[in-house]
Structures are given as structure tokens and as C-alpha cells.
Motif scaffolding. Structure first.
Motif, short mmCIF file in Angstrom:
data_model
loop_
_atom_site.label_atom_id
_atom_site.label_comp_id
_atom_site.label_asym_id
_atom_site.label_seq_id
_atom_site.Cartn_x
_atom_site.Cartn_y
_atom_site.Cartn_z
N ARG A 1 -14.77 3.63 2.66
CA ARG A 1 -13.61 3.66 1.75
C ARG A 1 -14.07 3.48 0.29
O ARG A 1 -13.69 4.26 -0.60
CB ARG A 1 -12.63 2.54 2.13
CG ARG A 1 -11.26 2.65 1.45
CD ARG A 1 -10.45 1.37 1.59
NE ARG A 1 -10.61 0.74 2.89
CZ ARG A 1 -9.90 1.03 3.97
NH1 ARG A 1 -8.98 1.95 3.90
NH2 ARG A 1 -10.12 0.40 5.12
N ASN A 2 -14.90 2.47 0.06
CA ASN A 2 -15.32 2.18 -1.32
C ASN A 2 -16.16 3.31 -1.92
O ASN A 2 -16.01 3.62 -3.11
CB ASN A 2 -16.11 0.86 -1.37
CG ASN A 2 -15.19 -0.31 -1.06
OD1 ASN A 2 -13.98 -0.21 -1.19
ND2 ASN A 2 -15.77 -1.42 -0.60
N THR B 1 -6.81 8.21 -3.85
CA THR B 1 -7.31 6.83 -3.82
C THR B 1 -6.33 5.93 -3.08
O THR B 1 -6.73 5.12 -2.23
CB THR B 1 -7.51 6.32 -5.28
OG1 THR B 1 -8.38 7.23 -5.95
CG2 THR B 1 -8.09 4.93 -5.31
N GLU B 2 -5.05 6.10 -3.38
CA GLU B 2 -4.04 5.27 -2.71
C GLU B 2 -3.95 5.61 -1.23
O GLU B 2 -3.71 4.74 -0.41
CB GLU B 2 -2.67 5.42 -3.38
CG GLU B 2 -2.59 4.87 -4.79
CD GLU B 2 -3.13 3.45 -4.94
OE1 GLU B 2 -3.09 2.68 -3.97
OE2 GLU B 2 -3.62 3.13 -6.05
N ILE C 1 -13.74 6.09 -2.83
CA ILE C 1 -12.93 5.71 -4.00
C ILE C 1 -13.79 5.77 -5.26
O ILE C 1 -13.33 6.21 -6.32
CB ILE C 1 -12.29 4.31 -3.80
CG1 ILE C 1 -11.18 4.41 -2.74
CG2 ILE C 1 -11.73 3.75 -5.11
CD1 ILE C 1 -10.51 3.11 -2.37
N ASP D 1 -15.17 -0.49 5.24
CA ASP D 1 -14.96 -0.74 3.81
C ASP D 1 -15.95 0.05 2.95
O ASP D 1 -15.60 0.52 1.87
CB ASP D 1 -15.10 -2.24 3.49
CG ASP D 1 -13.87 -3.00 3.92
OD1 ASP D 1 -12.85 -2.35 4.21
OD2 ASP D 1 -13.94 -4.25 3.99
N ALA E 1 0.84 -1.20 0.00
CA ALA E 1 0.00 0.00 0.00
C ALA E 1 0.87 1.25 0.00
O ALA E 1 0.63 2.18 -0.77
CB ALA E 1 -0.92 0.00 1.21
N ASN F 1 -6.63 3.81 0.41
CA ASN F 1 -6.32 2.37 0.48
C ASN F 1 -5.38 2.03 1.62
O ASN F 1 -5.44 0.94 2.18
CB ASN F 1 -5.70 1.90 -0.84
CG ASN F 1 -6.75 1.57 -1.87
OD1 ASN F 1 -7.86 1.15 -1.53
ND2 ASN F 1 -6.43 1.75 -3.14
N GLU F 2 -4.47 2.94 1.96
CA GLU F 2 -3.48 2.62 3.00
C GLU F 2 -3.91 3.09 4.39
O GLU F 2 -3.20 2.85 5.36
CB GLU F 2 -2.10 3.17 2.63
CG GLU F 2 -1.96 4.66 2.77
CD GLU F 2 -0.50 5.13 2.74
OE1 GLU F 2 0.35 4.43 2.18
OE2 GLU F 2 -0.26 6.21 3.29
#
Lengths: 260, 132
Positions: A99-100, A85-86, A103, A96, A18, A89-90
Motif C-alpha cells: 500500500r505505502n 490514493t484514497e 501511495i 502495508d 476511509a 487506503n480503504e
């Protein structure tokens, strides 16, 4: 024990991957920005010549430079959203679905930007290119809102993530105290008090950070209004307060774990 | 006549040089034959076997000398463990807790709302050929 070691290795690897992805996204953004800076320079020069001479070749040069700078500017924004986005992710400390959803919002904007770049490079005349430029400009408020929202969620979630790890550390301190040979009752009482303080502060930290996270999530892709700014400021203040509370919690845990 | 004598002297000299060389070759050949015959005897085989065993023994001794002697267990501390320094099971905590809390504190301290890596790009938002 074997399972634990495998999980530990996999976790370390995934965190490493990540971080590597975020570093790559950062490099990509830097590259796109340098590209944009060069094309913007060309655009400024050709534009100045066109304004001075008003000749057809000067107009053609300026138009070509305009298309390139519009395309490269959209590439910068796309790389910026890829970096976000990254970062999402980290970052731990968020569900979730949160986050999703974020994103997905960023991906939708990146798709728009890819299409925008294609249109800019294929613009037939100055008017078409300028219409595109205005369209891009009108997106700025929404993009500022979206990045402000993601930044806020990343900040509050990172605090929650560190608070979770501090809770685990308290568990370790309690285990260590249970197996220790400390016979000084006042010392033990003091350590217990610090653990209790740490637990309280962590609870407060998590409450405040979750509240702040939820509040950041209400920011809409819209024009920047006074209300948007108010939500941002309040949520940010809550997150900063949560950070101070967590600092106190970690200090209390360190005191309880003195000598371990 | 004088020339003929000289020729004779030269040829006799050449013959005189060839005889000791042939003798030397014969000597070497004889020695080699003797050695070959000796190598076929059981006495040679016994001596060769003893030689090989000695070499193996030397190698084994050299290898053993490289292995350090088993370390003695450390002597128990003479002073008793201080009361304020509790002992823990290493399986519970492989890394010192104080170091973990320091890591968390550092990580939290470095956490910024306005992360410079995520700052909004400074772009020219009013790109146009016609507007002033």
C-alpha cells in the motif's frame, strides 16, 4: 468483551472515515473535471479565433486560455491520483508495504503535477506552453500503467479481503455446528463436506489473487508495451477466476450454514 | 330656591351611595382578619398538613399507575424444537450467519475490475495552438 466492542467501534469508525475520504476525493475529481471542461471550451474557442484572424489580441487570448487549460488538465490528473490514493487506503487484503509503495508512487506523480501546473500558469510564451503540453502527453503511457497497476492490486486485494472474511465466517459456522442439536448424521456430513469445499475454494482464491497481485505489482512506470498489456491481461484473468472461486466458496458456506 | 333643593338632594344621594360600600369593605376586612387569626391556630395547621399529604398521595398513585406490571415470562413452546434448526449461543453469533454470507456474496458480486469510479479521465492529450 469490552475490548472487543471498542475494537469493533474503532474499526467501524475507521472504515467510515476511509469511505468518506474516498467519496470526497471522487467529488474533488468531478469538480476538477468540470473546471477543465469549461476551460477547454474557452481554449477551443480562442484557438479557433486565433486560427481565423491571426491577430495579436486573438493570440494573447488563445495563449492565456492555453495556459489555463494546461493547468486545469494537470489538476484533473492530480485529483484522479488522489482518488486512487484514497481507494488504496480503504482497501484491505494487501500488506502495508505494498500500500505505502503504491501511495508513494502516486504522491510522486501528484508532486510532479503540482509543479507542472505552476509552470503552465507561468509560461512566458506559446512555445514554452507547448513544450509543457508535449511533456504532459509523453507521461500518458506511464500514468496508464500506474493506474492499471493500482486498479489490479485494488481488485485482487479486495478479493483477498472478502476471502479472509469468508474464512472467519466458516469459523462461525463450525462453532455453530458444534453447539447445535442436529442429530441427523447425513445432514451433518453434508454440512462438513460443504465447509471443506469452502475452505478449499478459499485457499485457491487466495493463492490465485496473491499471484495476480504480485504480477500487477511488476508493471513499471514506462511506455505501454506488448509485454505490459500481456501482464495486465493475464493478471486480470487470474483475478476474475479467483472471484468465481470465491463465489463458489461463499455458496458452499451458505449451504453449510443453512438454518443458522 | 328650587336650585338649592336640587343641590341638597344630589348631595344627600351621594352620601346615600357611599355608606353600603364602606360597610362591604369593613365586612371583607373583618373576614380577612378572622381568616388570619384562624391561620395562626393549630387546627388550621393540622388541616393544611392533611391537605398536602393527600396531594402527595395522589401524585404517588399516579406515578405507580404509569409503571407497567412486570411482564410474565413467555410460556415455553408447546412443540419441540425441530431437529434441523440447531440452537446456538447468541454470544458466538450475534448476527445470522446466512445474512453475513449474503452480504459477502453481494459485495463480491459488486466488485468490478473496471470500476467506473476509477476509469481513466477522458482528456484532450494534444493541446496545442500551433499543431493541426
Amino acid at each position: 468483551m469490552k475490548k472487543f466492542i471498542i475494537v469493533l467501534i474503532l474499526t467501524s469508525l475507521s472504515v467510515g472515515v476511509a469511505s468518506a475520504d474516498f467519496a470526497k476525493a471522487k467529488d474533488d475529481l468531478r469538480f476538477e473535471f468540470e473546471n477543465y471542461t469549461k476551460t477547454h471550451q474557452e481554449y477551443a474557442e480562442t484557438r479557433a479565433k486565433y486560427a481565423q484572424f491571426k491577430t495579436l489580441p486573438a493570440e494573447t487570448d488563445a495563449f492565456e486560455a492555453l495556459k489555463r487549460v494546461l493547468a486545469d488538465r494537470s489538476a484533473v490528473m492530480s485529483a484522479y491520483f488522489a482518488e486512487f490514493t484514497e481507494k488504496l487506503n480503504e482497501t484491505g487484503g494487501m500488506s502495508d508495504s505494498v500500500r505505502n509503495d503504491l501511495i508513494s508512487e502516486l504522491t510522486s506523480e501528484r508532486n510532479y503535477l503540482a509543479e507542472f501546473k505552476r509552470k503552465a500558469l507561468n509560461a512566458k510564451n506559446v512555445e514554452g506552453a507547448e513544450n509543457l503540453s508535449s511533456e504532459f502527453q509523453n507521461k500518458m503511457d506511464g500514468w496508464q500503467n500506474i493506474t492499471s497497476k493500482v486498479k489490479g492490486v485494488v481488485f485482487s486485494s479486495s478479493i483477498i479481503s472478502i476471502a479472509n472474511r469468508t474464512s472467519q465466517l466458516i469459523g462461525k459456522v463450525e462453532n455453530a455446528l458444534a453447539g447445535s442439536k442436529i442429530s441427523d448424521i447425513s445432514d451433518l456430513n453434508l454440512r462438513d463436506e460443504k465447509i471443506a469445499q469452502g475452505k478449499d475454494k478459499i485457499r485457491e482464491t487466495k493463492d490465485l489473487s496473491s499471484k495476480s497481485q504480485s504480477s500487477f505489482l511488476t508493471i513499471k512506470f514506462d511506455t505501454r508495451t506488448f509485454d505490459t498489456k500481456r501482464i495486465e491481461d493475464k493478471s486480470r484473468a487470474d483475478s476474475e477466476k479467483a472471484k468465481i472461486l470465491l463465489t463458489d466458496a461463499i455458496t458452499a458456506v451458505s449451504e453449510a450454514a443453512r438454518g443458522f | 330656591m328650587e336650585t338649592q333643593n336640587n343641590d341638597n338632594n344630589f348631595s344627600s344621594h351621594k352620601i346615600g351611595m357611599g355608606e353600603p360600600v364602606a360597610e362591604e369593605v369593613d365586612k371583607i376586612r373583618n373576614t380577612w382578619e378572622k381568616f388570619k387569626n384562624f391561620a395562626k391556630t393549630p387546627k388550621f395547621k393540622i388541616l393544611a398538613g392533611i391537605g398536602v399529604l393527600i396531594i402527595i398521595l395522589i401524585i404517588v398513585i399516579a406515578v405507580i399507575a404509569q409503571i407497567p406490571a412486570n411482564p410474565k415470562p413467555p410460556a415455553p413452546p408447546l412443540t419441540p424444537t425441530p431437529i434441523a434448526s440447531p440452537t446456538e449461543s447468541p454470544s458466538i453469533n450475534p448476527q445470522p450467519i446466512s445474512s453475513e454470507s449474503a452480504t459477502l456474496a453481494k459485495e463480491l458480486h459488486g466488485l468490478l475490475f473496471n470500476n467506473p469510479d476509477l476509469s481513466f479521465p477522458l482528456l484532450d492529450w494534444k493541446i496545442s495552438l500551433t499543431s493541426k
